[in-house]
Design a protein around this motif. Structure first.
Motif, short mmCIF file in Angstrom:
data_model
loop_
_atom_site.label_atom_id
_atom_site.label_comp_id
_atom_site.label_asym_id
_atom_site.label_seq_id
_atom_site.Cartn_x
_atom_site.Cartn_y
_atom_site.Cartn_z
N LEU A 1 33.33 45.38 21.70
CA LEU A 1 32.19 44.35 21.16
C LEU A 1 32.41 42.94 22.69
O LEU A 1 33.42 43.02 23.21
CB LEU A 1 32.59 44.07 19.85
N THR A 2 31.44 42.45 22.88
CA THR A 2 31.84 41.00 23.54
C THR A 2 32.44 40.32 22.39
O THR A 2 32.42 40.69 21.22
CB THR A 2 30.33 40.77 23.81
N ASN B 91 29.08 53.04 23.23
CA ASN B 91 27.77 52.49 23.52
C ASN B 91 26.32 53.00 24.54
O ASN B 91 25.43 52.96 23.46
CB ASN B 91 27.87 50.70 23.72
N SER C 192 28.68 46.04 23.37
CA SER C 192 29.22 45.65 25.24
C SER C 192 28.40 46.66 26.37
O SER C 192 28.78 47.95 26.02
CB SER C 192 31.22 46.51 25.42
N GLU D 292 28.19 41.31 20.03
CA GLU D 292 27.19 41.97 20.44
C GLU D 292 27.88 43.64 21.10
O GLU D 292 29.46 43.09 21.72
CB GLU D 292 26.90 41.28 22.07
N ASP E 231 30.89 37.48 21.57
CA ASP E 231 29.61 36.80 20.30
C ASP E 231 29.48 38.13 19.09
O ASP E 231 28.26 38.09 18.80
CB ASP E 231 28.84 36.60 20.85
#
Length: 446
Positions: A96-97, A109, A103, A101, A99
């Motif tokens: 994930l980033t 993903n 990646s 979300e 924030d």
């Protein structure tokens, strides 16, 4: 906290698990791992584990280096090769980033995005891989500079007291202990070459299983004093190692590839899917066959298919439609035979599935099936039949991928660019090497 997370935390406590390994892959499919203390797992479920993504091939640029690894509790397994004391477990992670979300650069993903597109079209994708590898006496070459296999067995050979036979028994037992169902295993055509086929599962679970499979195979080999390699073609004179994969699409409980009474019992959906795979295969070959050595397998003899063709139970074709068994409509499927066992399974399955879905979306027409042995045809005959060749080298595959409009859509721009950058660097390194072949052929006469 959901029930799966609660199950993981309870199991860690009850089994006295001391280390929890978080697994993910880089853009070329190398397994990455970080060990987490049991007390930190709950926090990782909630917030993820921070790490420097710029240090991992393809995950992040320097200016966006902070990334989060969030464990997927459905992938929790105890690792049996670590022993019964101070047990170790693993979970695959989504990247994930900061924030929260997903990646765009996470290979897992990428596959999840493609599966989501399939779901939007009403399909669930199932896969069944046949994974080949070589078992060697050690990682060190023999006196002639070639690897040394553990035996001289051939296809389906039963070698009494054989090292490979004991190896496969131990490996299959260990695979099943981590929840990976095995359909069958046997000696393959090359000396020391083996094949283990995994039972069908949804494509994401299959990709996770393949990453675990490679680790199990290497761990069992080390325990038995041997060395396992998934190198596509470690021997000049013997077959390479492929990962033929069977694909099927389901609409609910109905196999979307099956149509009773149709030619080969293949539905229109199946024919369009095959057409999409064949049309875009040159563009995605750099992904399914990602190393310089991969092209020695594709073009070095053996049973590796290297021309764009499909056929009914034709093992020389790139896409094979297995023989239909009466009353087995639910098992209707296609087999892609080009992929090798060193591919990143997340990206490889994403591009194969994405190409097939494109064929369905656009209503691609499927050319005539290949009824002849494609390998035995002349170049002129293959051209006349439309059996164009796959890329002949990693360089050619890179060029085809660079010109693709579909691949950036499937992979995302970041993975697409990082993957190409990695492969260009590999080709550049390779083309500068002076090989033993050149020295043996030229040094004494030039």
């Amino acid at each position: 906290m959901d029930r799966q997370q609660e199950f993981v935390l309870r199991t860690i406590e009850e089994r006295d698990v001391r280390f929890v390994r978080l697994w993910f892959t880089d853009v070329v499919g190398s397994l990455k791992s970080v060990a987490l203390a049991p007390a930190e797992v709950e926090g990782a479920f909630e917030e993820g584990l921070g790490f420097d993504g710029s240090a991992i091939e393809g995950l992040a640029r320097v200016f966006e280096s902070d990334m989060l690894a969030q464990p997927d509790p459905s992938t929790f397994q105890i690792l049996p090769w670590r022993g019964e004391t101070e047990q170790t477990s693993r979970m695959f992670c989504d990247i994930l980033t900061p924030d929260g979300e997903p990646s765009a650069a996470d290979p897992r993903n990428v596959l999840k995005r493609t599966l989501a597109k399939a779901a939007d079209m009403g399909f669930t994708c199932y896969t069944h891989p046949e994974i080949e590898f070589y078992l060697l006496k050690s990682q060190e070459p023999g006196p002639d500079g070639s690897p040394v296999p553990v035996d001289e067995g051939g296809y389906f050979d039963h070698v009494p007291g054989g090292v490979a036979q004991d190896f496969r028994r131990t490996a299959v037992t260990m695979l099943e202990s981590v929840g990976i169902s095995v359909e069958f295993s046997h000696h393959e055509a090359g000396p020391g070459q083996n094949e283990i086929d995994l039972r069908y599962a949804d494509a994401l679970q299959t990709a996770d299983n393949i990453m675990t499979f490679r680790t199990v195979i290497k761990e069992v080999a080390l325990q038995q004093g041997t060395y396992a390699t998934f190198m596509p073609k470690p021997f000049t004179a013997h077959p390479g190692s492929g990962m033929h994969t069977h694909f099927s699409l389901f609409e609910g409980d109905t196999n979307a590839f099956y149509e009773a009474g149709a030619e080969y019992q293949l539905s229109k959906t199946a024919r369009q899917f095959i057409a999409g795979v064949l049309k875009h295969a040159p563009e995605f070959t750099a992904v399914t066959n990602q190393f310089v050595n991969s092209y020695k397998r594709l073009w070095g003899g053996g049973e590796a298919p290297s021309y764009l063709s499909w056929g009914h139970n034709n093992r020389s074709a790139l896409v094979r439609v297995p023989l239909y068994k009466p009353g087995k409509g639910q098992s209707a499927r296609i087999e892609y035979r080009g992929i090798d066992s060193a591919a990143n399974p997340y990206l490889a399955y994403a591009v194969l599935l994405g190409a097939g879905l494109k064929g369905i979306e656009e209503g691609y027409e499927l050319p005539a099936a290949a009824e002849d042995d494609v390998w035995s045809l002349s170049s002129a005959e293959r051209r006349a039949m439309g059996h164009d060749p796959l890329p002949a080298s990693l360089h050619d595959a890179i060029r085809s991928m660079e010109e693709s409009e579909l691949l950036p859509q499937i992979l995302g721009e970041q993975v697409f660019e990082h993957f190409l950058r990695n492969k260009r660097a590999e080709w550049q390194d390779y083309r500068l090497q002076v090989t033993p072949y050149e020295l043996q052929r030229n040094l004494g006469i030039l």
